[in-house]
Scaffold this motif. Structure first.
Motif, short mmCIF file in Angstrom:
data_model
loop_
_atom_site.label_atom_id
_atom_site.label_comp_id
_atom_site.label_asym_id
_atom_site.label_seq_id
_atom_site.Cartn_x
_atom_site.Cartn_y
_atom_site.Cartn_z
N MET A 117 10.11 -1.38 -14.86
CA MET A 117 9.40 -1.90 -13.71
C MET A 117 8.89 -0.77 -12.82
N SER A 118 7.73 -0.99 -12.25
CA SER A 118 7.20 -0.05 -11.27
C SER A 118 7.93 -0.24 -9.94
N ARG A 131 2.77 -3.51 -5.64
CA ARG A 131 1.66 -4.04 -6.43
C ARG A 131 1.98 -4.02 -7.92
N GLY A 132 2.80 -3.07 -8.33
CA GLY A 132 3.05 -2.93 -9.76
C GLY A 132 4.33 -3.56 -10.26
N ARG A 133 5.04 -4.26 -9.37
CA ARG A 133 6.31 -4.85 -9.79
C ARG A 133 6.09 -5.85 -10.91
N GLY A 134 6.96 -5.81 -11.85
CA GLY A 134 6.81 -6.57 -13.08
C GLY A 134 7.06 -5.64 -14.24
N ARG A 135 7.20 -6.18 -15.42
CA ARG A 135 7.58 -5.37 -16.57
C ARG A 135 6.54 -5.46 -17.67
N PRO A 136 6.44 -4.41 -18.46
CA PRO A 136 5.41 -4.38 -19.51
C PRO A 136 5.64 -5.40 -20.61
N LYS A 137 4.54 -5.83 -21.22
CA LYS A 137 4.57 -6.62 -22.44
C LYS A 137 3.91 -5.77 -23.52
N VAL A 147 6.35 7.29 -20.94
CA VAL A 147 6.82 6.46 -19.83
C VAL A 147 5.84 5.31 -19.66
N ILE A 148 6.37 4.08 -19.65
CA ILE A 148 5.55 2.88 -19.52
C ILE A 148 6.16 2.02 -18.44
N TYR A 149 5.39 1.65 -17.43
CA TYR A 149 5.99 0.81 -16.39
C TYR A 149 4.94 -0.04 -15.68
N GLY A 150 5.45 -1.11 -15.08
CA GLY A 150 4.58 -2.02 -14.34
C GLY A 150 4.27 -3.28 -15.11
N ASP A 167 -2.07 -5.24 -29.30
CA ASP A 167 -1.60 -5.05 -30.67
C ASP A 167 -2.21 -3.80 -31.29
N GLY A 168 -1.39 -3.03 -32.00
CA GLY A 168 -1.89 -1.88 -32.73
C GLY A 168 -2.23 -0.68 -31.88
N ALA A 169 -1.92 -0.71 -30.60
CA ALA A 169 -2.20 0.44 -29.73
C ALA A 169 -1.28 1.60 -30.08
N THR A 170 -1.72 2.81 -29.76
CA THR A 170 -0.97 4.03 -30.03
C THR A 170 -0.86 4.86 -28.76
N LEU A 171 0.36 5.21 -28.39
CA LEU A 171 0.60 6.10 -27.25
C LEU A 171 1.10 7.42 -27.79
N LEU A 172 0.28 8.44 -27.69
CA LEU A 172 0.68 9.75 -28.19
C LEU A 172 1.80 10.33 -27.33
N PRO A 173 2.59 11.26 -27.89
CA PRO A 173 3.75 11.82 -27.16
C PRO A 173 3.39 12.32 -25.77
N GLY A 174 4.27 12.03 -24.82
CA GLY A 174 4.08 12.50 -23.45
C GLY A 174 3.17 11.65 -22.59
N THR A 175 2.76 10.50 -23.08
CA THR A 175 1.85 9.64 -22.33
C THR A 175 2.58 8.87 -21.23
N VAL A 176 1.97 8.77 -20.08
CA VAL A 176 2.48 7.97 -18.97
C VAL A 176 1.48 6.84 -18.72
N LEU A 177 1.89 5.62 -19.04
CA LEU A 177 0.98 4.48 -19.00
C LEU A 177 1.37 3.52 -17.88
N THR A 178 0.41 3.25 -16.99
CA THR A 178 0.65 2.35 -15.86
C THR A 178 -0.41 1.26 -15.76
#
Length: 210
Positions: free
Chosen positions: A123-124, A128-134, A146-149, A155-166
């Motif tokens: 969770m963020s 505004r960002g409270r909630g959890r990722p799907k 790191v993934i939050y919010g 489907d099929g997305a790729t997060l390369l190493p070290g990515t911070v996704l919000t």
């Protein structure tokens, strides 16, 4: 048990891609894979969590059962240095890295998804960002992400190493960096999901240069 079987299947294909599956190899994998053990304990805890919330008459019973399970979760947390929230809904056929150091609080995760080591999902802290990722199906999450919010990963997305996704991302994209930026669209991450020895950054770079 069908979800556990699917978890074992995907872990088996990643560790021994050319080895036929049998009951002995599947059992050995379950005994020796910290990631599978982490996921198995979570599935038991999640089942009890759902039962406890939906069975008002025997709510006390599920609380009693949670006591020894809590001790087992603690032992698994110490061994894997990882933790999955009890209310996380995870489809069958998901892989968690054996190297651990995972803090996982996604609201929902689709089958075929690969979770690397040193991952934080939750969770963020902003209002505004409270909630959890799907997280969708067949998603590949590299190490140190790191993934939050309240976001959705297609489907099929790729997060390369070290990515911070919000922020939410569509299906079949590659994201990289802090903050995450779009690297590629319409990418098939099947090789990354099935071949754990592949260097994701080099592989993506090679494809982009061709």
């Amino acid at each position: 048990m069908s979800r556990v079987s699917m978890d074992i299947d995907i872990a088996h294909r990643r560790r021994w891609p050319d080895r036929p599956m049998n009951w002995a190899s599947r059992l050995w994998l379950l005994v020796t894979s910290p990631g599978l053990q982490l996921l198995l304990i979570h599935r038991i805890a999640h089942w009890i969590h759902v039962k406890r919330n939906n069975d008002g008459e025997r709510r006390w019973l599920w609380h009693v059962i949670l006591i020894p399970l809590g001790l087992l979760k603690l032992a698994t947390k110490i061994n894997t240095k990882s933790e999955i929230c009890n209310d996380c809904e995870i489809e069958g056929g998901v892989f968690f890295s054996d190297q651990g150091h995972i803090t996982f609080g996604a609201k929902k995760t689709g089958g075929g998804t690969i979770i690397g080591t040193r991952i934080t999902v939750g969770m963020s802290h902003t209002k505004r960002g409270r909630g959890r990722p799907k997280i969708g199906r067949n998603v590949w999450v590299g190490s140190d992400c790191v993934i939050y919010g309240a976001i959705t990963i297609g489907d099929g997305a790729t997060l390369l190493p070290g990515t911070v996704l919000t922020k939410s991302v569509p299906a079949n994209v590659i994201m990289q960096g802090n903050p995450a930026r779009l690297v590629w669209q319409n990418f098939d991450n099947a090789k990354l999901r099935s071949h754990p020895d592949t260097d994701a950054v080099q592989y993506v770079t090679a494809i982009r240069d061709t």
